[in-house]
Structure formats: C-alpha cells, structure tokens
Design an enzyme around this catalytic site. Sequence first.
Site, PDB file in Angstrom:
ATOM      1  CG  ASN A   1      11.799  20.501 -16.584  1.00 37.93           C
ATOM      2  OD1 ASN A   1      11.600  20.409 -15.373  1.00 37.93           O
ATOM      3  ND2 ASN A   1      12.549  21.438 -17.131  1.00 37.93           N
TER       4      ASN A   1
ATOM      5  N   GLY B   1      18.783  32.624 -20.784  1.00 33.25           N
ATOM      6  CA  GLY B   1      18.348  31.256 -20.484  1.00 33.25           C
ATOM      7  C   GLY B   1      18.093  31.046 -19.005  1.00 33.25           C
ATOM      8  CB  THR B   2      15.997  28.526 -17.257  1.00 31.68           C
ATOM      9  OG1 THR B   2      16.497  27.443 -18.059  1.00 31.68           O
ATOM     10  CG2 THR B   2      14.628  28.924 -17.783  1.00 31.68           C
TER      11      THR B   2
ATOM     12  NE  ARG C   1       3.876  31.936 -26.715  1.00 31.61           N
ATOM     13  CZ  ARG C   1       3.730  30.717 -26.199  1.00 31.61           C
ATOM     14  NH1 ARG C   1       2.665  29.996 -26.504  1.00 31.61           N
ATOM     15  NH2 ARG C   1       4.614  30.229 -25.359  1.00 31.61           N
TER      16      ARG C   1
ATOM     17  NE  ARG D   1     -39.862  69.284   5.584  1.00 34.95           N
ATOM     18  CZ  ARG D   1     -40.024  68.099   6.140  1.00 34.95           C
ATOM     19  NH1 ARG D   1     -39.191  67.114   5.872  1.00 34.95           N
ATOM     20  NH2 ARG D   1     -41.013  67.886   6.979  1.00 34.95           N
TER      21      ARG D   1
END
Length: 459
Positions: free
Chosen positions: A180, A91-92, A26, A433
């Site tokens: 959770n 999966g976790t 996402r 200069r």
Amino acid sequence: MSSSASTPDFEGPIAVVILAAGKGTRMRSALPKVLHEIGGAPMLHHAMDAALGLAPARMAVVVGHGAEAVAAAARAKVPDVAICAQEQQLGTAHAVLTAEPALEGFEGEVIVLYGDTPFVELETMQRLRRERGEHGLMVLGFEAEEPGRYGRLILNNSGLDRIVEAKDATPQQLAVTTCNSGVMLGDCALILKLLANVSNDNAQGEFYLTDLPALAAEQGVTTGVVLCDEAETAGINDRLELSDAERRFQVHAREEAMRAGATLIAPETVFFSADTVLAPDVVVEPNVIFGPGVRVAEGARIRAFSHLEGADVGTNAIVGPYARLRPGTHLAADARIGNFVEIKNAEIGEGAKANHLTYVGDASVGPGANLGAGTITCNYDGFSKHRTEIGAGAFVGVNTALIAPVTLGDGAYVATGTVITQDVPEDGLAIARTPQQNREGSAKRLRQVLAARKAKQKE
Ligand code: UD1
Ligand code: MG
C-alpha cells in the site's frame, strides 16, 4: 467564447486531503518533517503541486506536529487551503476524519495523499480516477523490493479484498510483495461514512485508513487497485532518504530541462529548484546552482560556477563564470554579467555590462551602460538601503564607489577611481581623485635612504 477546455472535466469535482501531522522522529530535527526541502521547496509543496494539477475544488492539509509552521507553508502555496488540526496522532483514518469539516457539503471524489511522499505524479492520480469505474474506492499500490513494514494488499478476483498492516499480518500475508502506498481515492460521502466505523482494535492501537477496503466490502462496495513505480511512492523518513529524494529530484529536473530544450554541458553538476524555468536554447555550463525563483529566457548562457536565486535572465544574456545573482535581479536581453559580479534587487538594462568584480545592489542600470571592474554601489549605510540609478549608455570607470542614493544621468561618464557622492547630470563627466605628482629621481633616493637605515639596524 471558445468551448474547448484543455483538460476534460468528465470526472467531476475532486477534493484533496494531505496528511501532514506526523512527527517524523527519525529526521531528528526541530523542523517538522514535511518542511524539509527538496529542490529548495518544502516536501509538502511538492505534494501540493502535484495535487493542484487535479484542479481540486477543495484542498485540506491535516497538521499536528509543528502545526503553525506547517500551516503557514501550506498557505504560502495555496492561500485558501483548509488547515485541519489533529491534536493527537491517533492514526491515518483519524487524520482523514479530522478533515471532515473541510469536506462538509462537498459532493464528488476525495483523494488522500501524504505530505512526506512528494513524488506521486499527477498522471498516477488521474489513473486512479480514470480506472475507478464501478469501484467505491481506489488504492494506489506498488511492488515493493523490500515490503518490510508496508501494508500488504490482499487481492481477490474483483480487485482488493483488504489491506493488512505488517504488524497485524500473518506469515502468509507478509509474503505478499504488493504493498500500500497510502494514496486512496473514492467517493467523499462513502469515505466519510466508512471512516466513522473504523476502530483501533489492532496491533498498534491506531485508527487505520487501511481498514476502509474491508469495511467497504462488508457493504458490497468494491475497491480497485492501480500500481505505480516504487520510486514514485517512496516516503521520506530520515536524512538519508531526504538526500536520496534530492538526488532523484535533481536527476528528474535535469532531464526535464533538457527535454524542454536547454543544453546542460555536464548535467550531473547542475542543481535546480522546483520552480526553475529554462527556456529553449539556454546553455548551462558545468557547476551552476539555481536557487528558488529563477527564470532564464531563450538563448541565454549561464557560465560555469554561477549561483542564481530569485532572478530573471533575459534573452541571450550571458551570466558568469563565477557570477552571483541574488533575489530581485532582472537582466534584460543581451545583458552581460561577468566573473565575480554580484547583483541584488536591481534591473540591468538591455545590453548593459558588468563584466568583472562588481557589486550592484538596489539599483537600476540603463540600457547599454558599462560598469567597469570594481564598481561598487554603496547601498547600505548600516541602517537603511538606498538606491542607485544609472542612466542609459552611462560609462563607469574601474574602482568606482557610488554612494547611494545617487543618480547618474544618461550618457554620464565617471572617471576611474572616483568616489561618487553627488548626482551626475546627463552627459556629464565626474572625476574625484587627487591629482598625480611625478617627482624625478625620488624613487632612487628613497631606496638609498631605506637601505642605509636597514644596514645600520643590523650593526
Ligand atoms: C501507512 C499505511 C501503510 C502504508 C504506508 C506507506 C496506515 C495504517 N498504514 O503506514 O499501509 O504501506 O503508510 O508509506 O495507513 N499521519 C497523520 N496523522 C496520524 C497518523 C499519520 O497525519 O495520526 C500522517 C503521517 O504524518 C504520514 C502519513 O500520515 O505523512 C502516514 O503515516 P505513517 O505513520 O507514516 O504510516 P505508516 O506506518 O508508514
Ligand atoms: Mg510512513
């Protein structure tokens, strides 16, 4: 030797496992999610920073999507971090199991964190440790305003009975609002043993870490719960949540800066990085941005609309308004950097001044030197960078180009409008200069000639 330690070590060793293999679809980004920045630091670093407060014996980061970039970022923070590659995101529970080799032979507790949940506070992790008591596992939960797709904590008399993922929950379970966070802590050997028994027989066909409490209960091992504020556990899944996290980070950073003794005149207009350090009695005027790597010493004043990055600002120095300090800038005490002045990779000595319209790059400026308006170090020839050394007490007149490499000795004096191509000796005067000529009445005659020419063109 002193026997007093600042943090009591009665809780024993702890290992940290940070899950960071997910894709973050996402975010719609080529950059792995955990590398998106909050306060100028990847969100992964925020999670690692908080965990480092536990003084962990080991730290492992589970990587998958964008593995190389994520691993490099993790190593940049903790050079000896264990990188565990999870080829497929099953999966976790599977993710934590991927870290098993990094935990081999470790005896103690392990805490599981998510790389995309950057605001879990050290104090909260310590509470999980402190309140564990006889429990085998501890889960961090929160009261969700909108429980939605979070796992639900099903409590019983002794603590947590089980966690049910939203997709597997009954309507009654879905009505539970205690959710959770994903943070779990427990004895390392126990967690590894339980993980081996997790199956993927569920709605998502994934190996859920959230199965652990129920599996523990089957063996007579209980799970305790600690609740924290929902804001602390907020995960970041898209750019809107990222901007919200940035906003919350800034609010927190401003409060911390003020509590630590800095004055922010309009706090909501000042932006910090995760590593900004302001000493007491620093004053920050409105609309200032602190990029990564800035330290400001006591009593310094950062005036409005300044941008600082990779810079040390000395005691009582004044920066801005409208100043830009780039990486490698070191301002000694009482230095003055004024409007439209840019400094890069340069040391500015005590009390030295560059008050207007100046660029100082790859240089050192001695104490008490004064750089006039429009002083430019010409540090780059299109191929290489060259250094400019300006001695103590030197005076550089306005509109001066210093073509590096070049050295101005202590007390040197450069006349206005000079292009410096050679070193100037100590106490020497340099002037280069074309001499001025005044021609009496020439302006009047010139105007007459030009007017006549224009009149002729119109005929
Ligand atoms: C998870 C919890 C849920 C909890 C929620 C809090 C499980 C099964 N569910 O759900 O109870 O309420 O977090 O946000 O644990 N990851 C990996 N490898 C994998 C899968 C995930 O590294 O194979 C990482 C992800 O990058 C992410 C974290 O683990 O940082 C959580 O994964 P995610 O898919 O977001 O879990 P949720 O569905 O949100
Ligand atoms: Mg998630």
